[in-house]
Design an enzyme around this catalytic site. Structure first.
Site, short mmCIF file in Angstrom:
data_model
loop_
_atom_site.label_atom_id
_atom_site.label_comp_id
_atom_site.label_asym_id
_atom_site.label_seq_id
_atom_site.Cartn_x
_atom_site.Cartn_y
_atom_site.Cartn_z
N ILE A 595 -32.91 26.44 -8.95
CA ILE A 595 -33.59 25.73 -8.14
C ILE A 595 -32.95 25.90 -6.77
O ILE A 595 -33.50 25.24 -5.77
CB ILE A 595 -33.67 24.17 -8.43
CG1 ILE A 595 -32.42 23.80 -8.66
CG2 ILE A 595 -34.59 24.18 -10.01
CD1 ILE A 595 -32.43 22.29 -9.11
N PHE A 600 -21.12 26.10 -3.30
CA PHE A 600 -20.09 26.95 -4.40
C PHE A 600 -20.84 27.76 -5.14
O PHE A 600 -20.16 28.58 -6.00
CB PHE A 600 -19.20 25.99 -5.23
CG PHE A 600 -18.54 24.93 -4.13
CD1 PHE A 600 -17.18 25.45 -3.94
CD2 PHE A 600 -18.87 23.75 -3.74
CE1 PHE A 600 -16.46 24.51 -2.84
CE2 PHE A 600 -18.10 23.05 -2.91
CZ PHE A 600 -16.87 23.42 -2.71
N GLY A 601 -22.08 27.81 -5.23
CA GLY A 601 -22.58 28.57 -6.10
C GLY A 601 -24.13 28.04 -6.45
O GLY A 601 -24.46 27.26 -5.70
N GLU A 602 -24.85 28.61 -7.47
CA GLU A 602 -26.17 28.30 -7.47
C GLU A 602 -26.44 26.97 -8.01
O GLU A 602 -25.50 26.48 -8.74
CB GLU A 602 -26.99 29.27 -8.51
CG GLU A 602 -27.35 30.44 -7.96
CD GLU A 602 -27.04 31.78 -8.29
OE1 GLU A 602 -27.09 32.84 -7.95
OE2 GLU A 602 -25.87 31.74 -9.37
N ASP A 714 -22.03 10.66 4.74
CA ASP A 714 -23.19 11.62 5.08
C ASP A 714 -24.42 11.20 4.61
O ASP A 714 -25.23 11.71 3.99
CB ASP A 714 -22.52 13.06 4.48
CG ASP A 714 -23.57 14.24 5.04
OD1 ASP A 714 -24.21 13.83 6.06
OD2 ASP A 714 -23.34 15.21 4.40
#
Ligand code: ACK
Length: 948
Positions: A595, A600-602, A714
């Site tokens: 999605i 760091f990755g999918e 944030d």
């Protein structure tokens, strides 16, 4: 050095002392050769064989001049008595020095009795016969002080009592502090006091073209040294230490600095200029320092564009290519409204509303509201700077003409139960070529989306039968959009049981029918909202259900709230992961689809099975291979933080996979993804109360975090996730790392990476992050939510954002945002962080607002103290309601049209509002957005069982 400081005034000319009886004439004037064979004139005496010697030699009269104390330096040789045989008893090795003060010279008259002895002079070194043979001159030097001397002069006398002496030289001098220049002041020759312990204070006089700062002073010491410099003079304007400033140079301030070259665009013809004059066409503003270059007014703004929608006109431009060399650039907007006859235009600044204002704009943009759709406006933007007023030239302006309605009425060409063909008149005159048309259409009940067409006609298919639709179109040129055409409403024919599916697609077919286009475009629009069959009541109820949900949960106090533990304080990070997270067996996870992409990755969606429980939807963040240990920890840090939280408005951690590859973090699945893109996709879809419900959830999550002592740093709509029930949850944890991978974060001057637009000033300037700085960010999130995902501060640069916040500028209320909510935002953006509301105050404020929606209609201010009760009466009449939204001028319009109850008002459409004579688009918009809330409030009143 002594010679420099002291002044050798006289070499005395020794003479024989003449006495008639010859008694004293025993010193002989003898010229000898020194070892270098140079002649030396001496006076000698050497009557060592005879006893009772008394031989005198006297100087001429010596004027004492300024001296009070004089020094006598004698150079002589003296024979060692032991080296002369047979002289014991008569030979002496000393002689005496005398003086006598007189006001005038006595001539040859000499009476030893008048003389005062100064000292007996002995030799340090005496010479022998051998030395004589070797022609070695053993010269002695002795100095004696004489004084104080009060008469005009004196004599010196030398008495020999039986030594063998050759007097080689006598130097008489006094010491003075010599004329000197110190700190641009001159100090005259100064004679020290006789009393060597006291100093003479001397005041200096400034040299030419210098002026006194502090009285310049020096003190003259007994040894002729100048001591303790005080005060100083400085070079006058136009002068430097050596000389006057040359042409082309200037010196604007008195001081010991050099003349400077004239700054750019200025000159000085003469010498000693205090300031350089500006070249023609260049100026110096009143407060410009003389060191600054001369500057000129800026050129005109460039690339003036507009963007127009129903209610507001955004004018945007680029800064001038020539800022004139200054930074104090501002813009003024002037407006002319032209009716059908273009030559009959009138000023219109006063009738329109400019945000932030028409004059002194510091950003290259202005929003114009309250304009009429039926007039042509010409806007002139002039750029100004600090010297614009000094130039007699007319100010260059950028001009744009805006015709809010460029497009004529829509016409139906044909229609079927599922589609409609529409066309419209191509605008006759546009200054710029039309790029395309945007066709907007929506079901009358639920708003859909917009689409682009190159030609002035469109076929919209995939419509539902027996449904009312609203269509309108606007043009797009290089300068931006026009406003929409008058709305065209159409009810599709057919039987409503034959409707397209709820999730159905709408096809918009654009054909080239006019203007030579031969393009056929088939575009697909996905309906963004499910439940197209909803009636009004359901529209309100479904999302409100989720507000209920979060309300109920968060009103239960959290039993024994924990304190957040920073996982970075663990020596072994794995220990923190172990302590705060659950290890999941990867066989329980089923990954379904990707999605998104994380740092760091999918990020994938999938399902998680837990024995004895229902399978749940999850989002899975993965750590891509090839990581180093540091990255693995950075990745898992977020899980160690999230794992400590348990709150309905904080994203829930299901667990982690660390014992096999890939390393994963599994969290609850949030169907609607991140809040910012969700809102942008659903622009205008929600009621104010629904938006407030979302904000309430975020505030509740933030209250939980701040109660635990966790500072997010944030908080932004992009870091809030939304589920299918519109519940908003705070996500993206990980302290500094959060900021590292936030694309919004920019480096500050202090080296940190900070999302400037969302961050409180104290956190930007000195990294003071706290729950109060999170409250500032929360105010920005409120603004993002109320403006449906607009970018805070639009396209302003980060630097401009920082400067304008510093100057007190705050984001204006988004379109249709109730004053009460904007007030809360402003409260969050107080410069003084302790004055900002606590999250607990925000939650209870929003709770009250949700429970009693009429409050959002009222123009009220927040209570001074959190405990103060807010009382918001229900409106009882249409008049009250109009007063509350500052639209009292339309009371008679409502009454005349028969809208005299709130119930009847609540059913009004925008067309109705127009029909009763509300012409200004801004006013229409304000009334309609209030009606939405009013509608909800009435529902609340009428349906006693229904609770928010
Ligand atoms: O804006 P989005 O749809 O919401 O795209 C991003 C993307 O993954 C990369 O972060 C989405 N995302 C992140 N966490 C979740 C979650 N728990 N549920 C659903 N979507 C998520 C995010």
């Amino acid at each position: 050095e002594e010679q420099i400081k002291t002044c050798c005034l006289w070499m005395i000319e020794l003479e024989h002392v003449i006495k008639k009886d010859n008694e004293y004439v025993r010193w002989d004037a003898i010229t000898e050769m020194d070892e270098h064979n140079r002649p030396i004139h001496t006076f000698q005496v050497c009557n060592v064989m005879e006893p009772n010697q008394n031989n005198w030699l006297r100087s001429n009269w010596i004027s004492r001049q300024a001296a009070q104390k004089v020094y006598v330096e004698l150079r002589f040789t003296l024979r060692d008595c032991n080296s002369i045989p047979w002289v014991s008893g008569t030979c002496k090795e000393t002689f005496n020095l005398f003086y006598h003060e007189t006001d005038e010279a006595h001539g040859v008259k000499f009476r030893p009795a008048q003389y005062t002895k100064i000292d007996t002079i002995a030799a340090d070194e005496s010479f022998t016969q051998m030395d004589l043979g070797d022609r070695i001159l053993k010269l002695n030097t002795e100095v004696r002080e004489v004084g104080p001397i009060n008469r005009k002069g004196f004599y010196l006398a030398f008495q020999d009592i039986g030594a063998c002496i050759a007097l080689v030289s006598v130097r008489v001098y006094y010491k003075k502090c010599p004329f000197t220049l110190r700190n641009l002041a001159s100090f005259p020759d100064t004679v020290p006091r006789v009393d060597s312990s006291s100093l003479v204070e001397v005041r200096g006089a400034c040299v030419d073209h210098a002026e006194e700062r502090d009285t310049p002073k020096l003190f003259c010491g007994a040894d002729g040294d100048w001591l303790v410099p005080l005060g100083r003079c400085v070079c006058s304007v136009g002068y430097e230490e050596i000389d006057a400033c040359r042409p082309g140079f200037y010196k604007a301030y008195a001081g010991n600095i050099k003349c400077s070259k004239c700054p750019p665009h200025s000159f000085s013809y003469g010498e000693a200029s205090a300031i350089c004059r500006c070249e023609k066409g260049f100026f110096r503003a009143e407060k410009d320092p003389p060191t600054m270059a001369c500057t000129r007014p800026p050129s005109r703004p460039r690339n003036l564009m507009f963007n127009l929608n129903d209610t507001c006109l955004l004018l945007e431009w680029s800064p001038p290519s020539d800022t004139g060399g200054r930074r104090d650039l501002t813009y003024n907007v002037q407006c002319k409204r032209c009716g059908p006859e273009p030559d009959r235009c009138q000023q219109c600044e006063d009738e329109l509303r400019f945000l932030p204002g028409p004059l002194g704009l510091t950003n290259a943009t202005v929003t114009v509201v309250d304009f009429s759709a039926h007039a042509n406006y010409t806007f002139e933007i002039e750029s100004l700077n600090g010297v614009s007023d000094m130039s007699s030239f007319p100010r260059p302006v950028a001009i744009i003409t805006v015709s809010p309605s460029l497009v004529g009425a829509l016409k139906k060409d044909w229609a079927s139960p599922n589609s409609i063909a529409l066309s419209w008149q191509q605008p006759e005159q546009t200054t710029l070529p039309i790029i395309d048309y945007e066709v907007k259409y929506y079901e009358k009940v639920l708003k859909y989306s917009a689409y682009d067409s190159k030609a002035p006609s469109v076929i919209v298919s995939g419509l539902k039968p027996a449904t009312w639709y609203v269509f309108s179109v606007r043009t797009r040129t290089a300068a931006g959009y026009s406003s929409y055409s008058p709305k065209y409403e159409y009810e599709t024919t057919g039987d409503s049981s034959n409707m397209a599916s709820d999730q159905g697609q709408v096809l918009v077919i654009v054909t080239a029918a006019v203007g030579g286009f031969t393009l056929l475009v088939i575009l697909t629009l996905f309906l963004l909202i499910t439940g197209s069959k909803l009636h009004k009541k359901q529209t309100a109820r479904t999302p409100l259900h989720c507000i209920d949900y979060s309300l109920c949960l968060s009103t239960v106090p959290y039993p024994g709230i924990k304190t957040y533990v920073d996982p970075d304080t663990y020596e072994d990070p794995t220990q923190a992961v172990h302590e705060f997270t659950k290890e999941i067996d990867p066989s329980r996870i089923r990954i379904e689809r990707v999605i998104g992409a994380g740092e760091f990755g999918e990020v994938c969606s999938g399902r998680l099975r837990t024995p004895g429980k229902k399978e749940i939807a999850v989002a899975i963040k993965t750590l891509k291979g090839g990581y180093v240990e540091r990255q693995r920890w950075d990745f898992l840090r977020e899980a160690s933080i999230m794992g400590q939280f348990d709150h309905p408005n904080i994203i829930r951690l299901e667990g982690v996979v660390t014992k096999s590859r890939p390393v994963m973090i599994v969290v609850e699945y949030m169907e609607n993804g991140s809040l910012d893109s969700f809102l942008r996709q659903h622009d205008g879809h929600f009621t104010v109360i629904q938006l407030v419900g979302m904000l309430r959830g975020i505030a509740s999550g933030m209250k939980y975090l701040s109660d635990m002592g966790y500072v997010h740093r944030d908080l932004a709509a992009r870091n809030i996730l939304v589920n299918s029930n519109l519940v908003c949850k705070v996500s993206d944890f990980g302290l500094s790392r959060v900021l590292e991978d936030d694309p919004e974060a920019a480096y500050t001057t202090t080296g940190g990476k900070i999302p400037i637009r969302w961050t409180a000033p104290e956190a930007i300037s000195y990294r003071k992050f706290s729950s109060a700085s999170d409250a500032w960010s929360y105010g920005i999130v409120m603004w993002e939510v109320m403006s449906y995902g607009e970018r805070p501060y639009w396209e302003m640069s980060n630097q401009d954002v920082i400067l304008s916040i510093e100057e007190g500028y705050r984001l204006p209320a988004p379109m249709g945002c109730p004053v009460a909510l904007h007030q809360l935002m402003l409260h969050c953006w107080q410069k003084e962080r302790n004055h900002r509301p606590k999250f607990t105050d925000i939650v209870s404020f929003l709770d009250k607002l949700i429970r009693n929606p009429s409050t959002v209609l009222k123009n009220f201010f927040l209570p001074e103290s959190p405990g103060e009760e807010m009382d918001y009466p229900m409106f009882i009449s249409v008049g009250d309601w109009l007063d509350s939204i500052k639209m009292s001028q339309y009371k008679s319009n409502f009454m005349a049209a028969g809208y005299n109850t709130l119930d009847s008002v609540a059913r009004m459409s925008i067309e109705d509002v127009r029909r009763i004579g509300v012409e200004l688009i801004g006013h229409q918009r304000r009334i309609i957005s209030s009606i939405q809330t009013l509608h909800l409030q009435l529902l609340h009143e009428h349906e006693k069982g229904f609770h928010v």
